[in-house]
Design a protein around this motif. Structure first.
Motif, PDB file in Angstrom:
ATOM      1  N   LEU A  32      46.120  21.474  28.690  1.00 11.59           N
ATOM      2  CA  LEU A  32      46.096  19.698  28.267  1.00 11.59           C
ATOM      3  C   LEU A  32      47.456  19.264  28.850  1.00 11.59           C
ATOM      4  O   LEU A  32      47.163  17.943  29.201  1.00 11.59           O
ATOM      5  N   ARG A  33      48.462  19.907  28.757  1.00  8.32           N
ATOM      6  CA  ARG A  33      49.709  19.312  29.144  1.00  8.32           C
ATOM      7  C   ARG A  33      49.779  18.890  30.833  1.00  8.32           C
ATOM      8  O   ARG A  33      50.198  17.855  31.205  1.00  8.32           O
ATOM      9  N   ALA A  34      49.169  19.887  31.547  1.00 10.20           N
ATOM     10  CA  ALA A  34      49.289  19.421  32.746  1.00 10.20           C
ATOM     11  C   ALA A  34      48.248  18.560  33.402  1.00 10.20           C
ATOM     12  O   ALA A  34      48.534  17.872  34.095  1.00 10.20           O
ATOM     13  N   ARG A  35      47.302  18.257  32.526  1.00 11.12           N
ATOM     14  CA  ARG A  35      46.473  17.166  32.731  1.00 11.12           C
ATOM     15  C   ARG A  35      46.799  15.747  31.892  1.00 11.12           C
ATOM     16  O   ARG A  35      46.123  15.016  32.182  1.00 11.12           O
ATOM     17  N   LEU A  36      47.869  16.083  31.392  1.00 20.71           N
ATOM     18  CA  LEU A  36      48.558  14.931  30.685  1.00 20.71           C
ATOM     19  C   LEU A  36      47.661  14.317  29.670  1.00 20.71           C
ATOM     20  O   LEU A  36      47.549  13.125  29.287  1.00 20.71           O
ATOM     21  N   ILE A  37      46.931  15.510  29.106  1.00 22.44           N
ATOM     22  CA  ILE A  37      46.140  14.865  27.858  1.00 22.44           C
ATOM     23  C   ILE A  37      46.986  15.069  26.688  1.00 22.44           C
ATOM     24  O   ILE A  37      47.700  16.021  26.119  1.00 22.44           O
ATOM     25  N   LEU A  38      47.026  13.704  26.140  1.00 21.63           N
ATOM     26  CA  LEU A  38      47.881  13.482  24.851  1.00 21.63           C
ATOM     27  C   LEU A  38      47.147  13.924  23.460  1.00 21.63           C
ATOM     28  O   LEU A  38      47.705  14.279  22.447  1.00 21.63           O
ATOM     29  N   PHE A  39      45.568  13.830  23.505  1.00 20.86           N
ATOM     30  CA  PHE A  39      45.066  13.983  22.179  1.00 20.86           C
ATOM     31  C   PHE A  39      43.583  14.441  22.725  1.00 20.86           C
ATOM     32  O   PHE A  39      42.878  13.575  23.460  1.00 20.86           O
ATOM     33  N   SER A  40      42.995  15.419  22.185  1.00 23.19           N
ATOM     34  CA  SER A  40      41.747  15.571  22.664  1.00 23.19           C
ATOM     35  C   SER A  40      41.016  15.995  21.115  1.00 23.19           C
ATOM     36  O   SER A  40      41.347  17.079  20.366  1.00 23.19           O
ATOM     37  N   ARG A  42      37.296  15.534  18.392  1.00 22.63           N
ATOM     38  CA  ARG A  42      35.830  15.859  18.145  1.00 22.63           C
ATOM     39  C   ARG A  42      34.988  14.879  19.005  1.00 22.63           C
ATOM     40  O   ARG A  42      34.015  15.432  19.778  1.00 22.63           O
ATOM     41  N   LEU A  43      35.479  13.787  19.043  1.00 24.40           N
ATOM     42  CA  LEU A  43      34.847  12.633  19.927  1.00 24.40           C
ATOM     43  C   LEU A  43      35.285  11.761  20.845  1.00 24.40           C
ATOM     44  O   LEU A  43      34.648  11.468  21.882  1.00 24.40           O
ATOM     45  N   SER A  44      36.744  11.883  21.017  1.00 26.06           N
ATOM     46  CA  SER A  44      37.423  11.083  21.773  1.00 26.06           C
ATOM     47  C   SER A  44      38.728  11.985  22.520  1.00 26.06           C
ATOM     48  O   SER A  44      39.080  12.823  21.839  1.00 26.06           O
ATOM     49  N   ARG A  45      38.942  11.361  23.616  1.00 28.02           N
ATOM     50  CA  ARG A  45      40.351  12.127  24.297  1.00 28.02           C
ATOM     51  C   ARG A  45      41.099  10.958  24.814  1.00 28.02           C
ATOM     52  O   ARG A  45      40.805   9.913  24.923  1.00 28.02           O
ATOM     53  N   ILE A  46      42.687  11.060  24.672  1.00 33.83           N
ATOM     54  CA  ILE A  46      43.546  10.197  25.326  1.00 33.83           C
ATOM     55  C   ILE A  46      44.412  10.971  26.206  1.00 33.83           C
ATOM     56  O   ILE A  46      44.983  11.867  25.925  1.00 33.83           O
ATOM     57  N   LEU A  58      47.619   4.526  29.441  1.00 30.22           N
ATOM     58  CA  LEU A  58      46.673   5.529  28.935  1.00 30.22           C
ATOM     59  C   LEU A  58      45.410   5.199  29.269  1.00 30.22           C
ATOM     60  O   LEU A  58      44.983   4.124  29.602  1.00 30.22           O
ATOM     61  N   LEU A  59      44.415   6.318  29.033  1.00 28.18           N
ATOM     62  CA  LEU A  59      43.185   6.113  29.338  1.00 28.18           C
ATOM     63  C   LEU A  59      42.428   6.920  28.065  1.00 28.18           C
ATOM     64  O   LEU A  59      42.741   8.003  27.802  1.00 28.18           O
ATOM     65  N   VAL A  60      41.575   5.863  27.387  1.00 32.34           N
ATOM     66  CA  VAL A  60      41.012   6.546  26.163  1.00 32.34           C
ATOM     67  C   VAL A  60      39.332   6.496  26.559  1.00 32.34           C
ATOM     68  O   VAL A  60      38.996   5.781  26.794  1.00 32.34           O
ATOM     69  N   SER A  61      39.033   7.842  26.462  1.00 30.32           N
ATOM     70  CA  SER A  61      37.439   7.960  26.632  1.00 30.32           C
ATOM     71  C   SER A  61      36.916   8.708  25.547  1.00 30.32           C
ATOM     72  O   SER A  61      37.109   9.714  24.772  1.00 30.32           O
ATOM     73  N   PRO A  62      35.395   8.617  25.523  1.00 30.17           N
ATOM     74  CA  PRO A  62      34.719   9.546  24.579  1.00 30.17           C
ATOM     75  C   PRO A  62      34.479  10.969  25.271  1.00 30.17           C
ATOM     76  O   PRO A  62      34.774  11.069  26.569  1.00 30.17           O
ATOM     77  N   LEU A  63      34.655  11.835  24.656  1.00 33.67           N
ATOM     78  CA  LEU A  63      34.508  13.206  25.106  1.00 33.67           C
ATOM     79  C   LEU A  63      33.153  13.506  25.869  1.00 33.67           C
ATOM     80  O   LEU A  63      32.912  14.199  26.819  1.00 33.67           O
ATOM     81  N   ARG A  64      32.125  12.950  25.425  1.00 34.12           N
ATOM     82  CA  ARG A  64      30.979  12.934  26.186  1.00 34.12           C
ATOM     83  C   ARG A  64      30.771  12.205  27.140  1.00 34.12           C
ATOM     84  O   ARG A  64      31.203  11.097  27.125  1.00 34.12           O
ATOM     85  N   HIS A  65      30.341  12.703  28.447  1.00 36.11           N
ATOM     86  CA  HIS A  65      30.197  12.277  29.643  1.00 36.11           C
ATOM     87  C   HIS A  65      29.175  11.069  29.644  1.00 36.11           C
ATOM     88  O   HIS A  65      28.005  11.418  29.627  1.00 36.11           O
ATOM     89  N   ILE A  66      29.319   9.784  29.736  1.00 36.13           N
ATOM     90  CA  ILE A  66      28.605   8.870  29.466  1.00 36.13           C
ATOM     91  C   ILE A  66      29.265   7.682  30.042  1.00 36.13           C
ATOM     92  O   ILE A  66      30.126   7.407  29.817  1.00 36.13           O
ATOM     93  N   SER A  87      46.373   4.408  19.780  1.00 35.94           N
ATOM     94  CA  SER A  87      47.225   4.553  20.994  1.00 35.94           C
ATOM     95  C   SER A  87      48.136   3.127  21.003  1.00 35.94           C
ATOM     96  O   SER A  87      49.408   3.326  21.214  1.00 35.94           O
ATOM     97  N   LEU A  88      47.633   1.991  20.808  1.00 34.85           N
ATOM     98  CA  LEU A  88      48.216   0.846  20.822  1.00 34.85           C
ATOM     99  C   LEU A  88      49.799   0.913  19.704  1.00 34.85           C
ATOM    100  O   LEU A  88      50.641   0.320  20.077  1.00 34.85           O
TER     101      LEU A  88
END
Length: 165
Positions: A32-40, A42-46, A58-66, A87-88
């Motif tokens: 996660l650190r290498a990918r610069l993921i701050l939060f992962s 159950r449903l979302s990732r930052i 920042l990029l905020v996405s659903p965990l599900r590929h949609i 995030s804001l």
């Protein structure tokens, strides 16, 4: 146009270790650190953008590929918007910006770099942050290395919990 030297970019440009999958989806054994993921959650990732418009992008996405908002469940949509709001709040606290650009690009024609996995962009903005350099030199200035920004933000995002408002 005058050159701006950024030799660290060659690893990405020439590297054979580019991810083969979606940058927003979980990977087997991911760092996660290498990918610069701050939060992962159950449903979302930052995550931080490796090619930011400004520090703290920042990029905020659903965990599900949609690709579209219509495909999200109500629970996913709520969680995604709560993560944008959280995030804001964290960026305001840590980086003290004067404002934000928050956007969602749907489709390549709208500017989506990864159109198969919807994601919000959050770009902190400061008064005077777009000065003469982008206009005259066609260069964007990012004053802080993204790893330093990551280290500042990481502990705040680790304090988030799923469902937190």
């Amino acid at each position: 146009m005058k050159p701006l030297w950024a030799p660290w970019r060659m690893d990405y440009i020439l590297g054979e270790d580019k991810p083969s999958g979606c940058i927003f989806c979980p990977w087997e054994g991911e760092d996660l650190r290498a990918r610069l993921i701050l939060f992962s959650g159950r449903l979302s990732r930052i995550m931080m953008n490796k090619f930011p418009y400004a520090n703290g992008h920042l990029l905020v996405s659903p965990l599900r590929h949609i690709p579209e908002l219509d495909g999200l469940s109500h629970e996913e949509l709520l969680d995604l918007m709560l993560k944008v709001r959280q995030s804001l709040k964290i960026l305001r606290h840590v980086m003290n910006p004067d404002g934000f650009n928050v956007g969602l690009n749907l489709g390549a024609v709208a500017g989506a770099g990864v159109e198969a996995h919807l994601h919000f962009h959050i770009v902190p903005r400061w008064l005077g942050d777009t000065n003469f350099i982008p206009v005259f030199a066609d260069v964007r200035v990012i004053p802080e290395h993204f790893q330093a920004t990551y280290e500042k933000l990481y502990p705040h995002f680790q304090a988030l919990a799923d469902g937190e408002q």
